[in-house]
Design a protein around this motif. Structure first.
Motif, PDB file in Angstrom:
ATOM      1  N   ASN B  88      10.307  20.075  65.535  1.00 25.39           N
ATOM      2  CA  ASN B  88      11.239  19.980  64.418  1.00 25.39           C
ATOM      3  C   ASN B  88      11.851  21.345  64.151  1.00 25.39           C
ATOM      4  O   ASN B  88      11.129  22.308  63.945  1.00 25.39           O
ATOM      5  CB  ASN B  88      10.508  19.522  63.153  1.00 25.39           C
ATOM      6  CG  ASN B  88       9.929  18.141  63.313  1.00 25.39           C
ATOM      7  OD1 ASN B  88      10.529  17.278  63.952  1.00 25.39           O
ATOM      8  ND2 ASN B  88       8.752  17.925  62.774  1.00 25.39           N
ATOM      9  N   VAL B  89      13.164  21.417  64.184  1.00 22.32           N
ATOM     10  CA  VAL B  89      13.825  22.695  63.948  1.00 22.32           C
ATOM     11  C   VAL B  89      14.985  22.520  62.987  1.00 22.32           C
ATOM     12  O   VAL B  89      15.517  21.427  62.830  1.00 22.32           O
ATOM     13  CB  VAL B  89      14.349  23.324  65.261  1.00 22.32           C
ATOM     14  CG1 VAL B  89      13.201  23.759  66.145  1.00 22.32           C
ATOM     15  CG2 VAL B  89      15.259  22.356  65.986  1.00 22.32           C
ATOM     16  N   GLU B  90      15.345  23.617  62.338  1.00 18.27           N
ATOM     17  CA  GLU B  90      16.510  23.652  61.449  1.00 18.27           C
ATOM     18  C   GLU B  90      17.762  23.551  62.324  1.00 18.27           C
ATOM     19  O   GLU B  90      18.086  24.478  63.065  1.00 18.27           O
ATOM     20  CB  GLU B  90      16.475  24.974  60.688  1.00 18.27           C
ATOM     21  CG  GLU B  90      17.595  25.213  59.746  1.00 18.27           C
ATOM     22  CD  GLU B  90      17.359  24.579  58.381  1.00 18.27           C
ATOM     23  OE1 GLU B  90      18.339  24.483  57.638  1.00 18.27           O
ATOM     24  OE2 GLU B  90      16.220  24.195  58.068  1.00 18.27           O
ATOM     25  N   PRO B  91      18.505  22.437  62.278  1.00 16.63           N
ATOM     26  CA  PRO B  91      19.533  22.187  63.303  1.00 16.63           C
ATOM     27  C   PRO B  91      20.680  23.200  63.361  1.00 16.63           C
ATOM     28  O   PRO B  91      21.148  23.521  64.442  1.00 16.63           O
ATOM     29  CB  PRO B  91      20.054  20.794  62.947  1.00 16.63           C
ATOM     30  CG  PRO B  91      19.583  20.516  61.567  1.00 16.63           C
ATOM     31  CD  PRO B  91      18.363  21.328  61.334  1.00 16.63           C
ATOM     32  N   PHE B  92      21.110  23.714  62.214  1.00 11.18           N
ATOM     33  CA  PHE B  92      22.349  24.504  62.231  1.00 11.18           C
ATOM     34  C   PHE B  92      22.112  26.001  62.231  1.00 11.18           C
ATOM     35  O   PHE B  92      23.040  26.787  62.143  1.00 11.18           O
ATOM     36  CB  PHE B  92      23.245  24.090  61.063  1.00 11.18           C
ATOM     37  CG  PHE B  92      23.542  22.622  61.095  1.00 11.18           C
ATOM     38  CD1 PHE B  92      24.276  22.078  62.149  1.00 11.18           C
ATOM     39  CD2 PHE B  92      23.053  21.772  60.121  1.00 11.18           C
ATOM     40  CE1 PHE B  92      24.522  20.717  62.219  1.00 11.18           C
ATOM     41  CE2 PHE B  92      23.297  20.402  60.183  1.00 11.18           C
ATOM     42  CZ  PHE B  92      24.035  19.876  61.230  1.00 11.18           C
ATOM     43  N   GLU B  93      20.857  26.393  62.350  1.00 14.34           N
ATOM     44  CA  GLU B  93      20.540  27.810  62.380  1.00 14.34           C
ATOM     45  C   GLU B  93      20.590  28.287  63.834  1.00 14.34           C
ATOM     46  O   GLU B  93      20.414  27.499  64.765  1.00 14.34           O
ATOM     47  CB  GLU B  93      19.137  27.984  61.769  1.00 14.34           C
ATOM     48  CG  GLU B  93      18.758  29.383  61.403  1.00 14.34           C
ATOM     49  CD  GLU B  93      19.798  30.097  60.560  1.00 14.34           C
ATOM     50  OE1 GLU B  93      20.634  30.799  61.157  1.00 14.34           O
ATOM     51  OE2 GLU B  93      19.758  29.976  59.323  1.00 14.34           O
ATOM     52  N   THR B  98      16.510  31.998  63.395  1.00 19.77           N
ATOM     53  CA  THR B  98      15.350  31.189  63.027  1.00 19.77           C
ATOM     54  C   THR B  98      14.051  31.881  63.427  1.00 19.77           C
ATOM     55  O   THR B  98      13.043  31.799  62.725  1.00 19.77           O
ATOM     56  CB  THR B  98      15.465  29.756  63.615  1.00 19.77           C
ATOM     57  OG1 THR B  98      14.586  28.910  62.906  1.00 19.77           O
ATOM     58  CG2 THR B  98      15.103  29.695  65.082  1.00 19.77           C
ATOM     59  N   PHE B 101      13.557  34.679  60.972  1.00 20.97           N
ATOM     60  CA  PHE B 101      13.089  34.106  59.710  1.00 20.97           C
ATOM     61  C   PHE B 101      11.565  33.963  59.699  1.00 20.97           C
ATOM     62  O   PHE B 101      10.892  34.317  58.724  1.00 20.97           O
ATOM     63  CB  PHE B 101      13.754  32.740  59.504  1.00 20.97           C
ATOM     64  CG  PHE B 101      13.111  31.882  58.456  1.00 20.97           C
ATOM     65  CD1 PHE B 101      13.314  32.123  57.111  1.00 20.97           C
ATOM     66  CD2 PHE B 101      12.293  30.818  58.824  1.00 20.97           C
ATOM     67  CE1 PHE B 101      12.722  31.328  56.138  1.00 20.97           C
ATOM     68  CE2 PHE B 101      11.695  30.015  57.862  1.00 20.97           C
ATOM     69  CZ  PHE B 101      11.900  30.274  56.524  1.00 20.97           C
TER      70      PHE B 101
END
Ligand SMILES: Nc1ncnc2c1ncn2[C@@H]1O[C@H](COP(=O)(O)OP(=O)(O)O)[C@@H](O)[C@H]1O
Ligand SMILES: [Mg+2]
Lengths: 253, 308
Positions: B88-93, B98, B101
């Protein structure tokens, strides 16, 4: 306290805001301008002034509050709901941070975003009406406190929500009515006595009243009551959040 | 020397009453690669999630580097990197941001050089400015590893790192793991691929139905459980196994070969006697081969034992 973590969360959330900066700013500015046209011009042509202030100028604090409240709640609710929804919340839960860092990061970012939007709307309103700000420092303080306390509320909503529908429902069904009925566009002295009493149970009334006082020195309730109300509300939200993290409610299995 | 990770009588009962872990104890040595081998639903992810602070234990305790993961969570978690099972990843980063972060989240100041090194190690440097939504599944998984390595953990948990990953990427990951081990990082990986445990682990723990069945050095485990088979090739085809050899439980493998299974730990393997009897039966040997049983066979026999 892990300051780097707070900064990391804050920066990450702000990056999301700036990625969609036009969307974030344009829509509140457009809707506020519409309010000015509809309320300020249409109603303002009938109600010329309220307690010595032109109606157009009178509604400015309420308009700013309306946007700031909704934005704070929405931003914070979405901010924490999103990592929960896509599953990246594992990182926050496994990092060497407590709820203090998480709350400061997410709520701080949400509050900052809505503060920026609030100030932009305030600036926009200068194009429409003549505004004086009698007490600039208390004005800023009220604005900032409101941003923070309602971002805390939004954070709670984001954690409790199980779906995007629930995420939108509370702002729509609770926040917006409270703001409209909280004297944003009128003074409660214009209402029948029964409704005046009922309005006193609306927490938003105290915010709008205090905020308007910092502009024009006019208020529906004593300024001390406004301060007490917002402080109490903040403490209440912090308490709920503390409990959420203590028990891991809806965050940990 | 104290253990880098110490799991003490850990139990977990999920809401709804399912008991995913049943009083599990496990000590992990600093610098080792431990493979937790077990079928789906064994409780591997549950155990890792408790160690990393994502799931709360029902009973028992865990310490990392001597710090309790509940009361001393800050010190404990600082040492731990987690690569979760779900990608699961932050899609728009972007990849770079990331990973950066994650480093901040773990309380470390920005260090672009360190992030660059991690991205290069995982062959992600070319993709540093790509949004995560644009990456393939295998690359996203590598991003998760990069995130976990960004804060220089001393203990790295890899939860099924190679599930659904192609052969080449799997090999690359194994290489990364051995480089990390060379740097002194302790690695715990879960897998249900036995070859994986066999290829890279120092020790293997077998877990099934919320219980650890055993933890042992891989080589010892294979020796202890070690059944070997001897394949005997004959110069001429055989119609049937001669009666004089009936006591050896031989299996016929093709027309001209026999398989003899024996236990390397037994006092006598019986090989000498068998070969003598084969000669006495008038058969001639063409070739001999011995084969160690794989971890897979060991594993299957263990899980069956525990089910019995
Ligand atoms: N949040 C949860 N609630 C209820 N049961 C769960 C939850 N997470 C896992 N389980 C159950 O616990 C058992 C162990 O799961 P897990 O630790 O994911 O196993 P593994 O990683 O070894 O495949 C499974 O039977 C699973 O269905
Ligand atoms: Mg698992």
């Amino acid at each position: 306290m892990n300051l780097y973590a707070v900064m990391a969360i804050f920066r990450f959330e702000m990056a999301r805001f700036f990625r969609t900066v036009w969307q974030s700013i344009v829509s509140p500015v457009v809707s506020t301008s519409l309010y000015f046209v509809v309320f300020g011009t249409a109603i303002g042509s009938r109600i010329q002034e309220v307690e010595g202030t032109s109606y157009g100028a009178f509604i400015v604090p309420g308009l700013v509050m309306l946007t700031v409240l909704t934005q704070s709640v929405q931003n914070a609710a979405f901010g924490i709901y999103f990592p929960k929804f896509i599953g990246t919340i594992y990182e926050h839960l496994s990092a060497p941070i407590s709820f203090v860092e998480i709350v400061i990061g997410f709520v701080g970012a949400a509050a900052t975003k809505s503060l920026i939007i609030g100030l932009i709307i305030l600036a926009t309103s200068f194009f429409f009406v003549d505004i004086r700000i009698q007490h600039p420092l208390p004005m800023i303080a009220f604005l900032v406190l409101t941003c923070i306390s309602f971002a805390l509320l939004g954070f709670i909503i984001g954690i409790v929500s199980k779906s995007f529908e629930q995420l939108q429902l509370v702002p729509l069904l609770v926040i917006t009515p409270l703001v409209f009925l909280g004297g944003s566009f009128y003074s409660i002295s214009m209402l029948p006595p029964v409704w005046q009493t009922i309005s006193l149970f609306n927490p938003v009334l105290y915010l709008v009243s205090g905020f308007r006082w910092s502009f024009y020195g006019l208020s529906d309730v004593p300024i001390a009551a406004s301060l007490a109300a917002i402080t109490l509300f903040t403490i209440l939200c912090l308490g709920v959040i503390w409990w959420i993290f203590r028990t891991g409610y809806r965050l940990k299995t | 020397m104290p253990h880098i990770v110490s799991v003490d009588r850990l139990s977990k009962t999920y809401e709804g009453g399912f008991e995913a872990l049943k009083s599990v104890s496990l000590d992990i040595e600093e610098g080792e690669i431990l493979a937790l081998l077990g079928p789906n639903g064994a409780g591997k992810t549950t155990m890792i999630s408790i160690i990393c602070g994502i799931t709360t234990p029902s009973y028992g305790s865990v310490s990392v580097g001597g710090h309790d993961v509940v009361t001393g969570f800050r010190a404990a978690r600082r040492l731990v990197g987690l690569v979760p099972q779900e990608v699961n990843v932050e899609p728009f980063e972007t990849v770079f941001n990331t990973v950066s972060f994650s480093r901040g989240l773990f309380g470390l100041p920005r260090d672009p050089a360190r992030i660059e090194a991690v991205l290069k190690e995982l062959s992600l440097w070319d993709k540093r400015d790509s949004k995560l939504v644009e990456l393939s599944g295998g690359m996203k998984r590598r991003v998760l590893i990069a995130k976990a390595l960004s804060h220089e953990p001393r203990v790295l948990f890899l939860d099924e790192p190679t599930a659904g990953v192609d052969v080449e990427l799997r090999r690359e990951m194994w290489e990364t793991v051995s480089r990390l081990k060379a740097d002194g990082v302790t690695i715990i990986l879960t897998t249900h691929y036995i070859e994986e445990a066999e290829a890279i682990a120092d020790r293997v723990g077998v877990i099934a139905k919320g219980e650890i069945l055993l933890v042992e050095e891989k080589s010892k485990l294979m020796k202890r459980m070690g059944q070997k088979s001897l394949r005997i090739e004959l110069t001429a085809p055989l119609d049937a196994i001669p009666d004089s050899l009936s006591g050896y439980a031989l299996e016929q493998d093709g027309p001209d070969a026999l398989i003899y299974t024996y236990d390397t730990n037994a006092e006598r393997t019986g090989i000498t006697r068998l070969l003598g009897d084969i000669a006495a039966a008038g058969l001639h040997l063409a070739d001999l081969q011995t084969k160690q049983s794989s971890l897979e066979e060991i594993f299957v026999s263990l899980v069956q034992e525990s089910a019995a």
